[in-house]
Motif scaffolding. Sequence first.
Motif, PDB file in Angstrom:
ATOM      1  N   ALA A 249       0.813  -1.212   0.000  1.00 48.49           N
ATOM      2  CA  ALA A 249       0.000   0.000   0.000  1.00 48.49           C
ATOM      3  C   ALA A 249       0.847   1.263   0.000  1.00 48.49           C
ATOM      4  CB  ALA A 249      -0.926   0.003   1.212  1.00 48.49           C
ATOM      5  N   THR A 250       1.949   1.258   0.717  1.00 48.43           N
ATOM      6  CA  THR A 250       2.763   2.470   0.844  1.00 48.43           C
ATOM      7  C   THR A 250       3.967   2.486  -0.083  1.00 48.43           C
ATOM      8  OG1 THR A 250       4.061   1.482   2.643  1.00 48.43           O
ATOM      9  CG2 THR A 250       2.064   2.691   3.248  1.00 48.43           C
ATOM     10  N   GLY A 251       4.462   1.326  -0.435  1.00 49.20           N
ATOM     11  CA  GLY A 251       5.668   1.269  -1.244  1.00 49.20           C
ATOM     12  C   GLY A 251       6.913   1.697  -0.497  1.00 49.20           C
ATOM     13  N   THR A 318      -3.511  -1.848 -21.010  1.00 47.18           N
ATOM     14  CA  THR A 318      -2.140  -2.290 -20.698  1.00 47.18           C
ATOM     15  C   THR A 318      -1.377  -1.129 -20.081  1.00 47.18           C
ATOM     16  OG1 THR A 318      -2.167  -3.826 -22.569  1.00 47.18           O
ATOM     17  CG2 THR A 318      -0.029  -3.296 -21.608  1.00 47.18           C
ATOM     18  N   THR A 319      -0.781  -1.367 -18.923  1.00 48.40           N
ATOM     19  CA  THR A 319      -0.002  -0.350 -18.233  1.00 48.40           C
ATOM     20  C   THR A 319       1.414  -0.861 -17.994  1.00 48.40           C
ATOM     21  OG1 THR A 319      -0.009   1.175 -16.349  1.00 48.40           O
ATOM     22  CG2 THR A 319      -0.552  -1.114 -15.901  1.00 48.40           C
ATOM     23  N   HIS A 320       2.291   0.060 -17.592  1.00 45.15           N
ATOM     24  CA  HIS A 320       3.698  -0.268 -17.363  1.00 45.15           C
ATOM     25  C   HIS A 320       4.047  -0.025 -15.898  1.00 45.15           C
ATOM     26  CE1 HIS A 320       5.201  -0.682 -21.604  1.00 45.15           C
ATOM     27  NE2 HIS A 320       4.025  -0.113 -21.811  1.00 45.15           N
ATOM     28  N   ILE A 321       4.840  -0.927 -15.321  1.00 49.80           N
ATOM     29  CA  ILE A 321       5.295  -0.840 -13.937  1.00 49.80           C
ATOM     30  C   ILE A 321       6.797  -0.587 -13.962  1.00 49.80           C
ATOM     31  CG2 ILE A 321       5.377  -1.976 -11.707  1.00 49.80           C
ATOM     32  CD1 ILE A 321       2.557  -1.455 -12.754  1.00 49.80           C
ATOM     33  N   PRO A 322       7.278   0.528 -13.381  1.00 47.98           N
ATOM     34  CA  PRO A 322       8.722   0.823 -13.416  1.00 47.98           C
ATOM     35  C   PRO A 322       9.520  -0.178 -12.595  1.00 47.98           C
ATOM     36  CG  PRO A 322       7.573   2.375 -11.989  1.00 47.98           C
ATOM     37  CD  PRO A 322       6.508   1.562 -12.666  1.00 47.98           C
ATOM     38  N   SER A 448       0.665   1.805  -3.810  1.00 49.94           N
ATOM     39  CA  SER A 448       1.681   2.770  -4.232  1.00 49.94           C
ATOM     40  C   SER A 448       2.973   2.109  -4.671  1.00 49.94           C
ATOM     41  CB  SER A 448       1.977   3.743  -3.089  1.00 49.94           C
ATOM     42  OG  SER A 448       0.805   4.447  -2.721  1.00 49.94           O
ATOM     43  N   CYS A 449       3.183   0.851  -4.348  1.00 46.41           N
ATOM     44  CA  CYS A 449       4.402   0.160  -4.792  1.00 46.41           C
ATOM     45  C   CYS A 449       4.458   0.041  -6.307  1.00 46.41           C
ATOM     46  CB  CYS A 449       4.482  -1.225  -4.150  1.00 46.41           C
ATOM     47  SG  CYS A 449       3.199  -2.372  -4.694  1.00 46.41           S
ATOM     48  N   VAL A 464       4.179 -10.556  -6.959  1.00 45.58           N
ATOM     49  CA  VAL A 464       3.756  -9.383  -6.191  1.00 45.58           C
ATOM     50  C   VAL A 464       2.680  -8.606  -6.950  1.00 45.58           C
ATOM     51  CG1 VAL A 464       4.543  -7.226  -5.156  1.00 45.58           C
ATOM     52  CG2 VAL A 464       5.986  -9.260  -5.056  1.00 45.58           C
ATOM     53  N   LEU A 465       2.863  -8.419  -8.249  1.00 43.98           N
ATOM     54  CA  LEU A 465       1.873  -7.699  -9.043  1.00 43.98           C
ATOM     55  C   LEU A 465       0.556  -8.468  -9.116  1.00 43.98           C
ATOM     56  CD1 LEU A 465       4.108  -6.432 -11.990  1.00 43.98           C
ATOM     57  CD2 LEU A 465       3.521  -5.282  -9.866  1.00 43.98           C
TER      58      LEU A 465
END
Length: 529
Positions: A249-251, A318-322, A448-449, A464-465
């Motif tokens: 939740a917080t990252g 479709t989205t991207h995760i850094p 937020s992660c 995790v995703l």
Amino acid sequence: MEISFPFLNHEDCSSSLLGWFPEMENKSNSNVVSFNGNDNLNKRRRKDDEIDGDGGGGGGGDLQDLKKSPWSDILTSLILLDEEEKREQEQWSVDSQQDKALFQQNQKRKSQAVDEYHNQLEDHYTQLDVMDHQRTKRSRSAAASAVVVTAVASEEAGSDIPAQSGQNNSGGPTHQRRLWVKDRNKDWWEERNHPDFPEEQFRRDFRMGKGTFNMICEELETAVMKKNTMLRDAIPVRQRVAVCIWRLATGEPLRVVSKRFGLGISTCHKLVLEVCSAIKTVLMPKFLQWPDEQKMKQTKDEFESISGIPNVGGSMYTTHIPIIAPKINVSHYFNKRHTERNQKTSYSITVQGVVDPRGVFSDVCIGWPGSMSDDQVLEKSALYQRANKGLLKDVWVVGTSGHPLMDWVLVPYTQKNLTWTQHAFNEKIGEVQRVAKDSFARLKRRWSCLQKRTEVKLQELPVVLGACCVLHNICEMRREEVDPEFEFELFDDEMIPENSLRSMNSAQARDHLAHNLLHHGLAGTSFLQ
């Protein structure tokens, strides 16, 4: 260069030919054909040759001069040039073959070096894991043995050494061995675990209410619960789940998680992965699955009420995760669009999801490199394989302009100079697309992660995703609202694929839908304003 010959009669022609090639005429007099008095001419020539021979061989010099005529020089030069060109061609072929063999050898050597480096890296990580496991096992065994030995020694010496004397038989102080455990502050977690802790503050910390949190703990209890040992008590299930959810939740980095919950950094990292794996194993089959026929009919009706387009079974995005730059295949994860936008080198992995009208995921595809376009990710997904098997008949999955138009994928018109009918269709299909985009925006605001680069390894990140998507579904089903203070602007460039049309039947079906929307009063007119 052109060569011309004047018109000659038969006699002149014969004389000229005989004059050009005297050596041939001397060797083959018997084969010469006579024409109109040419025999006399031949006789005179033979007499002259005999006279010249008697005169000291002067005719031999004339013959050598004839042999050195310009025509023989030209022919000799042409022959030499031809031979030189052949030698150059052969030399060029040999050099080309050598260069090609050298290039292939270098390429093979580089490929072998990359493979060896990859294998060495994997072996290194495997050895590290084995060593960590063995070290942990040895430390636990040593600690357990020390406690047992201490307990046995205390029992044996109990009759001789008083418990409160603090001295041994020789009068010196006694030193009892004990297991050292670092004393950590757990006030933050104990305060939130208290029944009287405010609901709003709990929802702000964990992005869900206490009821939803308790339900998740009950579902995961059998999967994450550990037994107490003789060294220490096991971490409770609620604390294990709380560590994972608060981290997602917080990252926040693991060192901050460690301080909040009074646990070690490595312990927190291990708990996050264990709980995420349990969520994937236990909760994903219950809360993230493709709808059955009854639910699909309900989904189609709800989407049709939103847009007027029939048979829509889901909205796709479709989205991207850094991510941190990986050590292997870096170019595959390079995100050119985000790099150009942020003016900073960016690497990412993709998350493709299909949602229902409530924003609940019914299908996800996670983990493909960020350099791949939306249509390439779609072709790698299980949804694409399911469609090829004919399991998506009479179902439209609405995609974006980055997806191709197919028999089961419905996308907006992307060409220039659209007609009113096409404008109206794009407006209505945009309402369906907005459902998926808003759902992904809530996903990233809630967890937020997903907004920044994480400390999780690349091979562990898909788990995790996937856990984030499952927890998102649980919150959406239980109507958990996202706090407005957690704002996030969703940005994902959509690139039109090279082959945007995969089926002519789908193009005709889209035109028919657009016609019905406009001419049956189902499409709006905001595009005219």
